[in-house]
Design a protein around this motif. Sequence first.
Motif, PDB file in Angstrom:
ATOM      1  N   GLN A   1      13.595  -2.224  -2.363  1.00 44.05           N
ATOM      2  CA  GLN A   1      12.823  -2.768  -1.248  1.00 44.05           C
ATOM      3  C   GLN A   1      11.412  -3.162  -1.666  1.00 44.05           C
ATOM      4  OE1 GLN A   1      13.689  -3.923   1.660  1.00 44.05           O
ATOM      5  NE2 GLN A   1      11.568  -4.579   1.838  1.00 44.05           N
ATOM      6  N   MET A   2      11.154  -4.462  -1.653  1.00 35.68           N
ATOM      7  CA  MET A   2       9.893  -5.022  -2.135  1.00 35.68           C
ATOM      8  C   MET A   2       8.922  -5.247  -0.984  1.00 35.68           C
ATOM      9  SD  MET A   2      11.926  -8.441  -3.029  1.00 35.68           S
ATOM     10  CE  MET A   2      13.319  -8.763  -1.961  1.00 35.68           C
ATOM     11  N   VAL A   3       7.681  -5.614  -1.364  1.00 32.19           N
ATOM     12  CA  VAL A   3       6.660  -5.901  -0.352  1.00 32.19           C
ATOM     13  C   VAL A   3       5.684  -6.923  -0.928  1.00 32.19           C
ATOM     14  CG1 VAL A   3       5.078  -4.038  -1.055  1.00 32.19           C
ATOM     15  CG2 VAL A   3       5.064  -4.835   1.298  1.00 32.19           C
ATOM     16  N   PHE A   4       5.170  -7.795  -0.044  1.00 31.58           N
ATOM     17  CA  PHE A   4       4.161  -8.779  -0.428  1.00 31.58           C
ATOM     18  C   PHE A   4       2.765  -8.184  -0.297  1.00 31.58           C
ATOM     19  CE2 PHE A   4       7.626 -11.700   0.276  1.00 31.58           C
ATOM     20  CZ  PHE A   4       7.334 -12.810  -0.519  1.00 31.58           C
ATOM     21  N   CYS A   5       1.813  -8.734  -1.054  1.00 33.74           N
ATOM     22  CA  CYS A   5       0.416  -8.454  -0.765  1.00 33.74           C
ATOM     23  C   CYS A   5       0.052  -9.254   0.484  1.00 33.74           C
ATOM     24  CB  CYS A   5      -0.481  -8.829  -1.948  1.00 33.74           C
ATOM     25  SG  CYS A   5      -0.697 -10.610  -2.187  1.00 33.74           S
ATOM     26  N   TRP A   6      -1.069  -8.918   1.126  1.00 33.60           N
ATOM     27  CA  TRP A   6      -1.386  -9.534   2.414  1.00 33.60           C
ATOM     28  C   TRP A   6      -1.785 -10.997   2.287  1.00 33.60           C
ATOM     29  CZ3 TRP A   6       1.050  -6.964   5.630  1.00 33.60           C
ATOM     30  CH2 TRP A   6       1.035  -5.566   5.656  1.00 33.60           C
ATOM     31  N   SER A   7      -2.243 -11.434   1.119  1.00 31.49           N
ATOM     32  CA  SER A   7      -2.559 -12.848   0.939  1.00 31.49           C
ATOM     33  C   SER A   7      -1.313 -13.670   0.650  1.00 31.49           C
ATOM     34  CB  SER A   7      -3.559 -13.027  -0.208  1.00 31.49           C
ATOM     35  OG  SER A   7      -2.977 -12.648  -1.447  1.00 31.49           O
TER      36      SER A   7
ATOM     37  N   PRO B   1      -2.371  -1.099   5.364  1.00 34.10           N
ATOM     38  CA  PRO B   1      -2.884  -2.214   6.176  1.00 34.10           C
ATOM     39  C   PRO B   1      -4.149  -2.861   5.623  1.00 34.10           C
ATOM     40  CG  PRO B   1      -2.143  -0.458   7.606  1.00 34.10           C
ATOM     41  CD  PRO B   1      -2.075   0.091   6.204  1.00 34.10           C
ATOM     42  N   ASN B   2      -4.999  -2.089   4.959  1.00 33.44           N
ATOM     43  CA  ASN B   2      -6.220  -2.676   4.382  1.00 33.44           C
ATOM     44  C   ASN B   2      -6.008  -3.148   2.955  1.00 33.44           C
ATOM     45  OD1 ASN B   2      -6.115  -0.295   2.930  1.00 33.44           O
ATOM     46  ND2 ASN B   2      -7.994   0.569   3.803  1.00 33.44           N
TER      47      ASN B   2
ATOM     48  N   PHE C   1       2.852   3.285   6.685  1.00 36.00           N
ATOM     49  CA  PHE C   1       1.472   3.654   6.991  1.00 36.00           C
ATOM     50  C   PHE C   1       1.223   3.471   8.482  1.00 36.00           C
ATOM     51  CE2 PHE C   1       1.083   2.543   2.502  1.00 36.00           C
ATOM     52  CZ  PHE C   1       0.144   3.456   2.027  1.00 36.00           C
ATOM     53  N   THR C   2       0.336   4.295   9.053  1.00 32.60           N
ATOM     54  CA  THR C   2      -0.115   4.042  10.418  1.00 32.60           C
ATOM     55  C   THR C   2      -0.908   2.734  10.442  1.00 32.60           C
ATOM     56  OG1 THR C   2      -2.023   5.465   9.963  1.00 32.60           O
ATOM     57  CG2 THR C   2      -0.181   6.447  11.188  1.00 32.60           C
ATOM     58  N   PHE C   3      -1.075   2.166  11.633  1.00 33.34           N
ATOM     59  CA  PHE C   3      -1.717   0.855  11.764  1.00 33.34           C
ATOM     60  C   PHE C   3      -3.124   0.832  11.190  1.00 33.34           C
ATOM     61  CE2 PHE C   3      -3.134   3.114  15.521  1.00 33.34           C
ATOM     62  CZ  PHE C   3      -4.451   2.717  15.666  1.00 33.34           C
ATOM     63  N   ASP C   4      -3.813   1.989  11.193  1.00 30.27           N
ATOM     64  CA  ASP C   4      -5.173   2.068  10.681  1.00 30.27           C
ATOM     65  C   ASP C   4      -5.218   2.476   9.212  1.00 30.27           C
ATOM     66  OD1 ASP C   4      -4.350   4.675  10.950  1.00 30.27           O
ATOM     67  OD2 ASP C   4      -5.865   5.235  12.423  1.00 30.27           O
TER      68      ASP C   4
ATOM     69  N   THR D   1      -3.894   9.528   3.842  1.00 27.49           N
ATOM     70  CA  THR D   1      -3.877   8.524   2.781  1.00 27.49           C
ATOM     71  C   THR D   1      -4.965   8.756   1.748  1.00 27.49           C
ATOM     72  OG1 THR D   1      -2.999   6.891   4.339  1.00 27.49           O
ATOM     73  CG2 THR D   1      -3.953   6.055   2.318  1.00 27.49           C
ATOM     74  N   GLU D   2      -6.181   9.027   2.161  1.00 29.85           N
ATOM     75  CA  GLU D   2      -7.305   9.108   1.233  1.00 29.85           C
ATOM     76  C   GLU D   2      -7.329  10.382   0.398  1.00 29.85           C
ATOM     77  OE1 GLU D   2      -9.459   6.930   0.369  1.00 29.85           O
ATOM     78  OE2 GLU D   2      -8.989   5.351   1.804  1.00 29.85           O
ATOM     79  N   THR D   3      -6.700  11.445   0.875  1.00 28.77           N
ATOM     80  CA  THR D   3      -6.780  12.719   0.152  1.00 28.77           C
ATOM     81  C   THR D   3      -5.424  13.223  -0.336  1.00 28.77           C
ATOM     82  OG1 THR D   3      -6.502  14.062   2.159  1.00 28.77           O
ATOM     83  CG2 THR D   3      -8.748  13.376   1.580  1.00 28.77           C
ATOM     84  N   GLY D   4      -4.338  12.747   0.275  1.00 31.65           N
ATOM     85  CA  GLY D   4      -3.019  13.265  -0.074  1.00 31.65           C
ATOM     86  C   GLY D   4      -2.693  14.590   0.584  1.00 31.65           C
ATOM     87  N   GLU D   5      -3.592  15.093   1.432  1.00 34.82           N
ATOM     88  CA  GLU D   5      -3.359  16.378   2.090  1.00 34.82           C
ATOM     89  C   GLU D   5      -2.244  16.273   3.124  1.00 34.82           C
ATOM     90  OE1 GLU D   5      -6.993  18.832   3.101  1.00 34.82           O
ATOM     91  OE2 GLU D   5      -7.913  16.849   2.836  1.00 34.82           O
ATOM     92  N   HIS D   6      -1.432  17.340   3.197  1.00 28.65           N
ATOM     93  CA  HIS D   6      -0.395  17.403   4.224  1.00 28.65           C
ATOM     94  C   HIS D   6      -1.053  17.589   5.585  1.00 28.65           C
ATOM     95  CE1 HIS D   6       2.565  19.679   6.738  1.00 28.65           C
ATOM     96  NE2 HIS D   6       3.298  18.650   6.360  1.00 28.65           N
ATOM     97  N   VAL D   7      -0.621  16.800   6.557  1.00 26.95           N
ATOM     98  CA  VAL D   7      -1.227  16.823   7.886  1.00 26.95           C
ATOM     99  C   VAL D   7      -0.296  17.425   8.927  1.00 26.95           C
ATOM    100  CG1 VAL D   7      -2.198  15.388   9.736  1.00 26.95           C
ATOM    101  CG2 VAL D   7      -2.626  14.797   7.343  1.00 26.95           C
ATOM    102  N   HIS D   8       0.968  17.004   8.926  1.00 27.61           N
ATOM    103  CA  HIS D   8       1.878  17.418   9.987  1.00 27.61           C
ATOM    104  C   HIS D   8       3.311  17.178   9.533  1.00 27.61           C
ATOM    105  CE1 HIS D   8       3.193  18.265  14.065  1.00 27.61           C
ATOM    106  NE2 HIS D   8       3.798  17.093  14.159  1.00 27.61           N
TER     107      HIS D   8
END
Length: 340
Positions: free
Chosen positions: A172-178, A233-234, A273-276, A295-302
Amino acid sequence: MAPPVRARQILSKERFVSYFAPLRSQTYTENTQSRGGGGAGSIRSIAWNPLGSLIATGSSDRTLRVWNPEKPNVRFSTDLKGHAAGIEKVAFNPVKDAELCSVSSDGVVKFWDVRTKACVNEVRDLGNANTLAWAPDGTSLLVGNRNGGLFRISPTESTILSSHPQPVETNQMVFCWSGNKVFLPTKEGNIRILSYPELEPMMRVNHAVKHGESDEFILKGHTAPCLTTELSPNGRYLATGGGDAIISQFDTQDWICQRTNTRIVGPVKSISFTFDGRFVIGGCEDGPGLDVTQTETGEHVHTFKTAGPCHALAWAPTRYCLAYSDVGVLRIIGLDADRK
């Protein structure tokens, strides 16, 4: 009718658990007695449309259905008939809310207008197809098969635009946003970065290679086949999931693997990923439960509790709603938060 527009909530890591803890998932299902529940009719792919007002599911028993998230009863859904084999992947056109694409293992891709239930175009002779991805502008797609074939197709033309045989199977592939490059996960556990539409290597290594070896720069993140990719998303991170039960997360500036999630118990079949872009989740084909990490830390959240393995999942594109397969049916969690 699409749900009313609501102000987007932005959750911190600390608020994520308190937000989701009281919520219960909503079940979306048809009569599965004749299909054996989560057996033959298991969901293989889930996709939201760009506004998050519709959600499509493709199943191994050839069922292709479009649901209204606000109305879980099957009579409010749309059943799209026409495929002769199991549905491997579904995806909405990223710039058209009512145009859906589906690919089947019989080598046929179909394009649907979900408002009229009409199949508006189809492309055949794609082999044992198992993956597809829309270019961000919605004018073309890439389809891959299990024999290493990669095909560029159009939603308005019934013939293949171009064929690009690959040395190994593409997952399963994915494009960059551009839209000028595409990330291809391979059976060897690597991720290739190719230009689009040429599908040529985008980067080369900056050191000497042995005679006969390729100087193509590739991402190495797994000790087993790389099965899926997802771009945040970013555009800052590329997440990859492998048969080694690991999600690797690459920084798209330096192409360094910044962190990994090793809590998953089986091959990672889908990532979202979540929308944000704050949180990422992975679904696997073994064991219950869905782990969310920051995403930024890799910490388990839930961890979302499930009755069984979750082959497919997807966060909504506009809000904190998670759709996932569980014991062969679709579930969505987060809708009742909107009604508070």
